[in-house]
Design a protein around this motif. Structure first.
Motif, PDB file in Angstrom:
ATOM      1  N   ILE A   1       0.838  -1.203   0.000  1.00  0.00           N
ATOM      2  CA  ILE A   1       0.000   0.000   0.000  1.00  0.00           C
ATOM      3  C   ILE A   1       0.873   1.253   0.000  1.00  0.00           C
ATOM      4  O   ILE A   1       0.592   2.227  -0.714  1.00  0.00           O
ATOM      5  CB  ILE A   1      -0.945  -0.028   1.218  1.00  0.00           C
ATOM      6  CG1 ILE A   1      -2.016  -1.112   1.022  1.00  0.00           C
ATOM      7  CG2 ILE A   1      -1.606   1.325   1.431  1.00  0.00           C
ATOM      8  CD1 ILE A   1      -2.850  -1.391   2.245  1.00  0.00           C
ATOM      9  N   ARG A   2       1.939   1.227   0.773  1.00  0.00           N
ATOM     10  CA  ARG A   2       2.848   2.385   0.822  1.00  0.00           C
ATOM     11  C   ARG A   2       3.543   2.607  -0.519  1.00  0.00           C
ATOM     12  O   ARG A   2       3.741   3.751  -0.954  1.00  0.00           O
ATOM     13  CB  ARG A   2       3.870   2.200   1.942  1.00  0.00           C
ATOM     14  CG  ARG A   2       3.278   2.304   3.342  1.00  0.00           C
ATOM     15  CD  ARG A   2       4.365   2.245   4.408  1.00  0.00           C
ATOM     16  NE  ARG A   2       3.800   2.288   5.740  1.00  0.00           N
ATOM     17  CZ  ARG A   2       3.438   3.384   6.373  1.00  0.00           C
ATOM     18  NH1 ARG A   2       3.584   4.561   5.760  1.00  0.00           N
ATOM     19  NH2 ARG A   2       2.928   3.332   7.596  1.00  0.00           N
ATOM     20  N   SER A   3       3.913   1.520  -1.182  1.00  0.00           N
ATOM     21  CA  SER A   3       4.587   1.665  -2.471  1.00  0.00           C
ATOM     22  C   SER A   3       3.640   2.239  -3.525  1.00  0.00           C
ATOM     23  O   SER A   3       4.051   3.039  -4.374  1.00  0.00           O
ATOM     24  CB  SER A   3       5.144   0.314  -2.931  1.00  0.00           C
ATOM     25  OG  SER A   3       4.105  -0.588  -3.285  1.00  0.00           O
ATOM     26  N   LEU A   4       2.380   1.856  -3.462  1.00  0.00           N
ATOM     27  CA  LEU A   4       1.391   2.424  -4.374  1.00  0.00           C
ATOM     28  C   LEU A   4       1.159   3.899  -4.071  1.00  0.00           C
ATOM     29  O   LEU A   4       1.047   4.732  -4.981  1.00  0.00           O
ATOM     30  CB  LEU A   4       0.077   1.653  -4.269  1.00  0.00           C
ATOM     31  CG  LEU A   4       0.070   0.230  -4.828  1.00  0.00           C
ATOM     32  CD1 LEU A   4      -1.187  -0.506  -4.395  1.00  0.00           C
ATOM     33  CD2 LEU A   4       0.178   0.252  -6.358  1.00  0.00           C
ATOM     34  N   GLU A   5       1.106   4.215  -2.786  1.00  0.00           N
ATOM     35  CA  GLU A   5       0.904   5.607  -2.382  1.00  0.00           C
ATOM     36  C   GLU A   5       2.031   6.489  -2.895  1.00  0.00           C
ATOM     37  O   GLU A   5       1.811   7.644  -3.308  1.00  0.00           O
ATOM     38  CB  GLU A   5       0.813   5.690  -0.856  1.00  0.00           C
ATOM     39  CG  GLU A   5       0.388   7.044  -0.322  1.00  0.00           C
ATOM     40  CD  GLU A   5      -1.077   7.337  -0.537  1.00  0.00           C
ATOM     41  OE1 GLU A   5      -1.424   8.524  -0.647  1.00  0.00           O
ATOM     42  OE2 GLU A   5      -1.872   6.378  -0.600  1.00  0.00           O
ATOM     43  N   ALA A   6       3.256   5.967  -2.903  1.00  0.00           N
ATOM     44  CA  ALA A   6       4.412   6.737  -3.392  1.00  0.00           C
ATOM     45  C   ALA A   6       4.267   7.067  -4.877  1.00  0.00           C
ATOM     46  O   ALA A   6       4.866   8.038  -5.361  1.00  0.00           O
ATOM     47  CB  ALA A   6       5.693   5.952  -3.141  1.00  0.00           C
ATOM     48  N   ARG A   7       3.476   6.288  -5.577  1.00  0.00           N
ATOM     49  CA  ARG A   7       3.230   6.531  -7.003  1.00  0.00           C
ATOM     50  C   ARG A   7       1.970   7.361  -7.223  1.00  0.00           C
ATOM     51  O   ARG A   7       1.568   7.594  -8.362  1.00  0.00           O
ATOM     52  CB  ARG A   7       3.090   5.195  -7.729  1.00  0.00           C
ATOM     53  CG  ARG A   7       4.347   4.343  -7.701  1.00  0.00           C
ATOM     54  CD  ARG A   7       4.076   2.929  -8.167  1.00  0.00           C
ATOM     55  NE  ARG A   7       3.395   2.879  -9.459  1.00  0.00           N
ATOM     56  CZ  ARG A   7       2.946   1.749 -10.001  1.00  0.00           C
ATOM     57  NH1 ARG A   7       3.088   0.601  -9.362  1.00  0.00           N
ATOM     58  NH2 ARG A   7       2.353   1.779 -11.181  1.00  0.00           N
ATOM     59  N   GLY A   8       1.321   7.776  -6.127  1.00  0.00           N
ATOM     60  CA  GLY A   8       0.121   8.584  -6.245  1.00  0.00           C
ATOM     61  C   GLY A   8      -1.158   7.780  -6.393  1.00  0.00           C
ATOM     62  O   GLY A   8      -2.207   8.341  -6.703  1.00  0.00           O
ATOM     63  N   VAL A   9      -1.070   6.459  -6.160  1.00  0.00           N
ATOM     64  CA  VAL A   9      -2.239   5.587  -6.232  1.00  0.00           C
ATOM     65  C   VAL A   9      -2.713   5.321  -4.811  1.00  0.00           C
ATOM     66  O   VAL A   9      -1.989   4.734  -4.004  1.00  0.00           O
ATOM     67  CB  VAL A   9      -1.911   4.255  -6.947  1.00  0.00           C
ATOM     68  CG1 VAL A   9      -3.136   3.351  -6.980  1.00  0.00           C
ATOM     69  CG2 VAL A   9      -1.414   4.529  -8.358  1.00  0.00           C
ATOM     70  N   HIS A  10      -3.916   5.753  -4.489  1.00  0.00           N
ATOM     71  CA  HIS A  10      -4.399   5.738  -3.110  1.00  0.00           C
ATOM     72  C   HIS A  10      -5.213   4.470  -2.829  1.00  0.00           C
ATOM     73  O   HIS A  10      -6.072   4.097  -3.624  1.00  0.00           O
ATOM     74  CB  HIS A  10      -5.259   6.972  -2.840  1.00  0.00           C
ATOM     75  CG  HIS A  10      -4.614   8.253  -3.247  1.00  0.00           C
ATOM     76  ND1 HIS A  10      -3.513   8.761  -2.612  1.00  0.00           N
ATOM     77  CD2 HIS A  10      -4.903   9.129  -4.256  1.00  0.00           C
ATOM     78  CE1 HIS A  10      -3.155   9.896  -3.177  1.00  0.00           C
ATOM     79  NE2 HIS A  10      -3.978  10.135  -4.186  1.00  0.00           N
ATOM     80  N   SER A  11      -4.946   3.851  -1.721  1.00  0.00           N
ATOM     81  CA  SER A  11      -5.692   2.662  -1.298  1.00  0.00           C
ATOM     82  C   SER A  11      -6.666   3.065  -0.194  1.00  0.00           C
ATOM     83  O   SER A  11      -6.241   3.478   0.883  1.00  0.00           O
ATOM     84  CB  SER A  11      -4.739   1.586  -0.776  1.00  0.00           C
ATOM     85  OG  SER A  11      -3.861   1.151  -1.798  1.00  0.00           O
ATOM     86  N   VAL A  12      -7.959   2.965  -0.472  1.00  0.00           N
ATOM     87  CA  VAL A  12      -8.976   3.281   0.519  1.00  0.00           C
ATOM     88  C   VAL A  12      -9.392   1.968   1.169  1.00  0.00           C
ATOM     89  O   VAL A  12     -10.092   1.149   0.570  1.00  0.00           O
ATOM     90  CB  VAL A  12     -10.191   3.982  -0.109  1.00  0.00           C
ATOM     91  CG1 VAL A  12     -11.220   4.351   0.964  1.00  0.00           C
ATOM     92  CG2 VAL A  12      -9.750   5.234  -0.870  1.00  0.00           C
ATOM     93  N   ALA A  13      -8.921   1.747   2.386  1.00  0.00           N
ATOM     94  CA  ALA A  13      -9.110   0.470   3.068  1.00  0.00           C
ATOM     95  C   ALA A  13     -10.437   0.457   3.816  1.00  0.00           C
ATOM     96  O   ALA A  13     -10.610   1.207   4.776  1.00  0.00           O
ATOM     97  CB  ALA A  13      -7.945   0.206   4.021  1.00  0.00           C
ATOM     98  N   PHE A  14     -11.334  -0.411   3.405  1.00  0.00           N
ATOM     99  CA  PHE A  14     -12.610  -0.522   4.109  1.00  0.00           C
ATOM    100  C   PHE A  14     -12.420  -1.016   5.539  1.00  0.00           C
ATOM    101  O   PHE A  14     -13.269  -0.769   6.393  1.00  0.00           O
ATOM    102  CB  PHE A  14     -13.536  -1.476   3.358  1.00  0.00           C
ATOM    103  CG  PHE A  14     -14.183  -0.863   2.143  1.00  0.00           C
ATOM    104  CD1 PHE A  14     -14.070   0.492   1.868  1.00  0.00           C
ATOM    105  CD2 PHE A  14     -14.915  -1.651   1.269  1.00  0.00           C
ATOM    106  CE1 PHE A  14     -14.662   1.052   0.750  1.00  0.00           C
ATOM    107  CE2 PHE A  14     -15.526  -1.101   0.147  1.00  0.00           C
ATOM    108  CZ  PHE A  14     -15.400   0.244  -0.114  1.00  0.00           C
TER     109      PHE A  14
END
Length: 329
Positions: A105-118
């Motif tokens: 999730i952190r690696s995706l966030e670094a690319r600007g892709v946000h994970s909205v965790a239910f």
């Protein structure tokens, strides 16, 4: 806003993130929905129903991800997300398994892709429209109880059984209600807040214990000798506390069944193995599945989709302000 709904790929997953009714609701708010062919068939939602609701059908998952603002799933896909056309500003909406997938999730966030965790969205909705985790927990607690009961020896199933429910959130309360519906003895419930007592008793619990330590639980097990234990104690998106330790397991009678709903967050039972049913040398059975609601795919998809559509409309409202999509929670 464009929302993409891929076909689920997790093992034995039969739910879909949005139903045709949810698509129609979103289209009424000018949200376009792109659905992968066959995404809803295991939950008895046809491709034709999605088209009639206003969705665009696409054949390949790459087409679902391409230029979509939001990707709505039930569980993280088994394929490599890096092979998909992800882009900055995109939100991945659904269960994210944040305990085990934190680095991803952190690696995706670094690319600007946000994970909205239910798993981490607060339970702020009404009973008529619960948040996604609460909606699934209610189904999971009921299914888990009945699954655990079926694992007991036939001679035990033939009479009312003794149950302990650890955790009085939505799943725990649903398990208590299932015990009553099955005609079993009214369970003992363990919770962490005084206000949970009233809810547990209302669902059918005979007794309520307030925040006992693992050592206190051992004392209760010795005195009450439960035959079925449902573990459902945890805080959203965080590591679950170990409440059944080695001492507790040694206090159980051979044939006892433990169903741990919290294994993806580490488990309430020290011997829980995620997505497995194990039998200890002492004769104790410990079971977990991460997708109990998938046993009722149509009803579960309707509940999940309604809650997911609500979250999508919140994101759409944020985008129209304008603002960035919701960060990982």
């Amino acid at each position: 806003m464009i929302v993409g709904v891929p076909r689920e790929t997790a093992a034995q997953e039969r739910r879909v993130a949005l139903t045709p009714a949810d698509v129609a609701r979103l289209r009424g708010s000018d949200v376009r929905v792109r659905v992968q062919q066959g995404a809803g068939w295991r939950a008895d939602f046809t491709d034709r129903a999605y088209v009639e609701a206003g969705a665009t059908l696409v054949a390949h998952r790459r087409e679902v991800f391409a230029d979509a603002d939001v990707i709505a799933w039930v569980k993280p896909p088994v394929y490599d997300l890096d092979a998909m056309p992800l882009h900055p500003g995109q939100s991945l909406l659904g269960f994210q398994d944040p305990v085990h997938r934190e680095a991803r999730i952190r690696s995706l966030e670094a690319r600007g892709v946000h994970s909205v965790a239910f798993e981490r969205i607060s339970a702020e909705h009404t009973a008529a429209q619960p948040d996604p985790l609460s909606a699934m927990s209610m189904i999971a607690g009921d299914v888990a109880y009945r699954t655990g009961r079926a694992l007991l020896p036939a001679r035990v199933q033939a009479r009312p059984i003794r149950t302990l429910v650890i955790g009085c959130g939505r799943a725990g309360l649903a398990a208590i209600a299932a015990a009553v519906q099955c005609g079993d003895e009214r369970p003992t419930a363990i919770g962490i807040r005084a206000e949970q007592r009233e809810s547990a008793i209302a669902c059918g619990a005979a007794h309520f214990l307030m925040s006992p330590t693992p050592r206190a639980i051992v004392g209760h097990l010795t005195a009450d000798d439960p035959e079925l234990i449902i573990c459902a104690a945890g805080h959203r998106g965080n590591q679950a506390p170990i409440l059944l330790d080695d001492s507790a397991l040694n206090a159980l009678t051979a044939g006892t069944v433990v169903v741990d709903l919290t294994a993806k967050a580490g488990g309430n039972c020290i011997a829980t193995v995620a997505n497995s049913t194990v039998r200890l040398p002492t004769g104790i059975t410990i079971a977990h599945r991460s997708n109990y609601p998938a046993d009722r795919p149509h009803a579960a998809s309707r509940a999940y989709g309604a809650a997911t559509a609500t979250e999508i409309l919140r994101l759409a409202q944020d985008l129209n302000q304008p603002a960035s999509p919701a960060p990982h929670r």
